[in-house]
Design an enzyme around this catalytic site. Structure first.
Site, PDB file in Angstrom:
ATOM      1  N   SER A  33      -2.290  -4.675   2.372  1.00  0.00           N
ATOM      2  CA  SER A  33      -0.915  -4.191   2.537  1.00  0.00           C
ATOM      3  C   SER A  33      -0.740  -3.194   3.673  1.00  0.00           C
ATOM      4  CB  SER A  33      -0.397  -3.580   1.241  1.00  0.00           C
ATOM      5  OG  SER A  33      -1.056  -2.366   0.971  1.00  0.00           O
ATOM      6  N   LYS A  70      -0.005   3.944   1.278  1.00  0.00           N
ATOM      7  CA  LYS A  70       1.204   3.450   1.961  1.00  0.00           C
ATOM      8  C   LYS A  70       1.652   4.500   2.984  1.00  0.00           C
ATOM      9  CE  LYS A  70       1.536  -0.044  -0.893  1.00  0.00           C
ATOM     10  NZ  LYS A  70       0.905  -1.262  -0.527  1.00  0.00           N
TER      11      LYS A  70
END
Length: 176
Positions: free
Chosen positions: A36, A77
């Site tokens: 990701s 993230k």
């Protein structure tokens, strides 16, 4: 001989205490699991997370953070929106406070499960990110589970900021 053994035992004990204090309060290592954050961080990368940085400073837009997701293990993230910001995505472009965000780190711009969103789509009441909350997105948008999936994260869930990639050795990096 007994004196030397005692000295070694004391030195080992002190080293263990110092390592425990560092891991508990200052830094922790984290293994990136998944794609990701590709290409910034890849599956299997090992990073050092600074746990105390937000005790002395503010979470800022563009910080790469590790946080407890409340669902699975911790996630890594990028902070896109901070309290007081407006954020939306139109046609695969993120708009921060009405301006298109320059995201050189995003290279995978294929189809995504949510190409367009507004804060209200993420369950935010009002037009801005509330105090103590942050919007996070993965750099590999088509496959990232992030705020588009689970909403904003809280300041309390942030473990710390990624400050060093130390594995693989040929890709050691400090700035993300």
């Amino acid at each position: 001989m007994a004196k030397e053994i005692r000295e070694w035992a004391v030195a080992i004990f002190i080293a263990i205490v110092v390592i425990a204090v560092i891991r508990m309060f200052l830094f922790v290592t984290f293994a990136v699991d998944g794609l990701s954050m590709d290409p910034t961080l890849e599956d299997g990368d090992r990073v050092v997370v600074n746990k105390f940085i937000y005790d002395i400073g503010e979470v800022e837009q563009d910080d790469v953070v590790v946080f407890e997701s409340g669902q699975d293990s911790a996630y890594v993230k990028r902070i896109i929106g901070v309290p007081g910001d407006t954020v939306e995505m139109k046609d695969k472009t993120v708009y921060l406070n009405g301006e298109p965000l320059q995201e050189d780190y995003v290279t995978h711009r294929g189809e995504s499960y949510m190409d367009n969103f507004t804060l209200s789509d993420l369950g935010v009441e009002g037009e801005v990110i509330p105090e103590g909350h942050y919007l996070v997105l993965g750099d590999n948008r088509p496959i990232s589970r992030d705020s588009r999936d689970f909403g904003l994260i809280t300041e309390a869930s942030i473990i710390g900021e990624v400050q060093l990639r130390f594995w693989p050795l040929n890709e050691i990096a400090i700035d993300f």
